[in-house]
Write a protein that holds these residues in place. Structure first.
Motif, PDB file in Angstrom:
ATOM      1  N   ILE A 130      12.331  11.371  21.333  1.00 28.18           N
ATOM      2  CA  ILE A 130      13.400  10.529  20.806  1.00 28.18           C
ATOM      3  C   ILE A 130      14.131   9.927  21.997  1.00 28.18           C
ATOM      4  O   ILE A 130      14.670  10.651  22.844  1.00 28.18           O
ATOM      5  N   GLN A 131      14.123   8.626  22.072  1.00 25.12           N
ATOM      6  CA  GLN A 131      14.797   7.939  23.167  1.00 25.12           C
ATOM      7  C   GLN A 131      16.196   7.530  22.748  1.00 25.12           C
ATOM      8  O   GLN A 131      16.467   7.265  21.569  1.00 25.12           O
ATOM      9  N   ARG A 132      17.086   7.514  23.727  1.00 23.80           N
ATOM     10  CA  ARG A 132      18.464   7.034  23.507  1.00 23.80           C
ATOM     11  C   ARG A 132      19.051   7.676  22.253  1.00 23.80           C
ATOM     12  O   ARG A 132      19.441   7.012  21.297  1.00 23.80           O
ATOM     13  N   THR A 133      19.103   9.002  22.270  1.00 26.22           N
ATOM     14  CA  THR A 133      19.509   9.744  21.080  1.00 26.22           C
ATOM     15  C   THR A 133      20.869   9.303  20.559  1.00 26.22           C
ATOM     16  O   THR A 133      21.767   8.908  21.311  1.00 26.22           O
ATOM     17  N   GLU A 134      21.002   9.415  19.247  1.00 23.94           N
ATOM     18  CA  GLU A 134      22.247   9.109  18.553  1.00 23.94           C
ATOM     19  C   GLU A 134      22.650  10.326  17.735  1.00 23.94           C
ATOM     20  O   GLU A 134      21.809  11.182  17.427  1.00 23.94           O
ATOM     21  N   GLN A 135      23.919  10.387  17.368  1.00 28.91           N
ATOM     22  CA  GLN A 135      24.404  11.553  16.621  1.00 28.91           C
ATOM     23  C   GLN A 135      23.645  11.730  15.310  1.00 28.91           C
ATOM     24  O   GLN A 135      23.422  12.858  14.859  1.00 28.91           O
ATOM     25  N   ARG A 136      23.242  10.662  14.688  1.00 30.24           N
ATOM     26  CA  ARG A 136      22.525  10.737  13.420  1.00 30.24           C
ATOM     27  C   ARG A 136      21.133  11.356  13.572  1.00 30.24           C
ATOM     28  O   ARG A 136      20.489  11.662  12.563  1.00 30.24           O
ATOM     29  N   ASP A 137      20.670  11.526  14.811  1.00 34.52           N
ATOM     30  CA  ASP A 137      19.377  12.169  15.043  1.00 34.52           C
ATOM     31  C   ASP A 137      19.482  13.695  14.950  1.00 34.52           C
ATOM     32  O   ASP A 137      18.459  14.388  14.938  1.00 34.52           O
ATOM     33  N   VAL A 167      20.614  20.856  22.767  1.00 29.01           N
ATOM     34  CA  VAL A 167      21.859  20.110  22.689  1.00 29.01           C
ATOM     35  C   VAL A 167      21.795  19.023  23.755  1.00 29.01           C
ATOM     36  O   VAL A 167      21.515  19.321  24.921  1.00 29.01           O
ATOM     37  N   THR A 168      22.025  17.804  23.362  1.00 34.06           N
ATOM     38  CA  THR A 168      21.937  16.692  24.300  1.00 34.06           C
ATOM     39  C   THR A 168      23.075  15.712  24.045  1.00 34.06           C
ATOM     40  O   THR A 168      23.661  15.691  22.955  1.00 34.06           O
ATOM     41  N   LYS A 169      23.353  14.949  25.034  1.00 33.58           N
ATOM     42  CA  LYS A 169      24.413  13.948  24.899  1.00 33.58           C
ATOM     43  C   LYS A 169      23.830  12.647  24.362  1.00 33.58           C
ATOM     44  O   LYS A 169      22.676  12.294  24.652  1.00 33.58           O
ATOM     45  N   ARG A 170      24.618  11.966  23.620  1.00 31.69           N
ATOM     46  CA  ARG A 170      24.225  10.671  23.064  1.00 31.69           C
ATOM     47  C   ARG A 170      23.718   9.762  24.181  1.00 31.69           C
ATOM     48  O   ARG A 170      24.323   9.658  25.247  1.00 31.69           O
ATOM     49  N   GLY A 171      22.581   9.141  23.915  1.00 30.26           N
ATOM     50  CA  GLY A 171      21.995   8.226  24.890  1.00 30.26           C
ATOM     51  C   GLY A 171      20.893   8.834  25.738  1.00 30.26           C
ATOM     52  O   GLY A 171      20.121   8.108  26.378  1.00 30.26           O
ATOM     53  N   GLN A 172      20.802  10.155  25.735  1.00 26.84           N
ATOM     54  CA  GLN A 172      19.744  10.826  26.497  1.00 26.84           C
ATOM     55  C   GLN A 172      18.441  10.835  25.699  1.00 26.84           C
ATOM     56  O   GLN A 172      18.437  10.738  24.470  1.00 26.84           O
ATOM     57  N   ASP A 173      17.334  10.989  26.421  1.00 20.84           N
ATOM     58  CA  ASP A 173      16.035  11.139  25.779  1.00 20.84           C
ATOM     59  C   ASP A 173      15.719  12.626  25.623  1.00 20.84           C
ATOM     60  O   ASP A 173      16.093  13.436  26.475  1.00 20.84           O
ATOM     61  N   VAL A 174      15.023  12.982  24.533  1.00 17.26           N
ATOM     62  CA  VAL A 174      14.600  14.363  24.342  1.00 17.26           C
ATOM     63  C   VAL A 174      13.126  14.393  23.965  1.00 17.26           C
ATOM     64  O   VAL A 174      12.604  13.457  23.355  1.00 17.26           O
ATOM     65  N   ALA A 175      12.482  15.487  24.349  1.00 17.28           N
ATOM     66  CA  ALA A 175      11.073  15.701  24.003  1.00 17.28           C
ATOM     67  C   ALA A 175      10.948  17.062  23.337  1.00 17.28           C
ATOM     68  O   ALA A 175      11.359  18.081  23.903  1.00 17.28           O
ATOM     69  N   LEU A 176      10.380  17.058  22.154  1.00 18.95           N
ATOM     70  CA  LEU A 176      10.192  18.279  21.378  1.00 18.95           C
ATOM     71  C   LEU A 176       8.699  18.580  21.326  1.00 18.95           C
ATOM     72  O   LEU A 176       7.887  17.696  21.066  1.00 18.95           O
ATOM     73  N   ARG A 177       8.391  19.845  21.517  1.00 14.78           N
ATOM     74  CA  ARG A 177       6.988  20.224  21.644  1.00 14.78           C
ATOM     75  C   ARG A 177       6.525  21.071  20.464  1.00 14.78           C
ATOM     76  O   ARG A 177       7.291  21.901  19.958  1.00 14.78           O
TER      77      ARG A 177
END
Lengths: 115, 111
Positions: free
Chosen positions: A79-86, A12-22
């Motif tokens: 995924i950089q600068r996450t958006e809700q549609r992600d 779970v991340t906030k909009r605008g944050q970057d995430v890395a999935l392994r």
């Protein structure tokens, strides 16, 4: 032997944050695929690798999405600068690379929620 | 966009009956057609696959029928069991490339 593993299982991340999935493929599998699966739908292709080489990235939605597999084993989808549609289930699959037809084996997925 | 169209969206079958799921494709370059079974909370699991040089492949209670001229293929589950209740996806690809999936069929086998 062990199957495809993915981490984290939930993010779970906030909009605008970057995430890395392994993704950690089945040992010895040379091909690795990333898919995204919306609820109630089939997986949709994002990108795939043979060894460390990215063979096709035509499914990546935009330039916020990137993937790497630097040593030909573990892969990271960023995924950089996450958006809700992600928000979706992100699935990884691997195949042995043997023969003419590559049977793909899927991991359990990472459920990404962008708030 | 290469497509694989799958039907029906959902299917209810009585225990012991035959479940039939159909798929149609457009890209004649596709040469490998797997079916995946997915239980809730799990990843898709490879069930059975066929190549276009044969018209039928059977593994236990699961059979794929393939019609190259019509660009259609189907999954038949004989003697359906409650444990078969899952979502089934057909898919297609050209051998070594990424899979193009159908939209899925939710199968419910009633005891």
């Amino acid at each position: 032997g062990a199957g495809v593993s993915q981490s984290p299982r939930y993010k779970v991340t906030k909009r605008g944050q970057d995430v890395a999935l392994r993704c950690d493929p089945i040992s010895g599998h040379v091909s690795l695929y990333w898919y995204r699966q919306a609820l109630g739908q089939g997986p949709e292709f994002l990108t795939y690798f043979n060894y460390e080489a990215q063979q096709d990235k035509s499914g990546l939605p935009n330039d916020r999405f990137s993937a790497e597999r630097p040593e030909g084993s573990i892969s990271t989808l960023t995924i950089q600068r996450t958006e809700q549609r992600d928000s979706a289930m992100y699935r990884c699959a691997s195949s042995s690379g043997q023969g003419d037809y590559y049977e793909q084996y899927f991991g359990p997925g990472t459920r990404l929620t962008v708030t | 966009q290469q497509q694989v169209k799958q039907s029906p969206q959902s299917l209810i079958v009585q225990k012991g009956g035959i479940s039939i799921i159909n798929c149609a494709y457009e890209n004649t370059a596709f040469d490998y057609f797997p079916w995946y079974q997915q239980f809730p909370g799990k990843g898709p699991a490879l069930l059975i696959a066929i190549r276009p040089d044969v018209s039928e492949k059977k593994e236990g209670r699961f059979t794929i029928s393939f019609n190259k001229s019509a660009k259609q293929f189907s999954l038949h589950i004989m003697d359906s069991q409650p444990g078969d209740s899952a979502t089934y996806f057909c898919a297609a690809t050209t051998g070594r490339r990424a899979l193009t999936f159908g939209s899925g069929t939710r199968l419910q086998v009633q005891p």
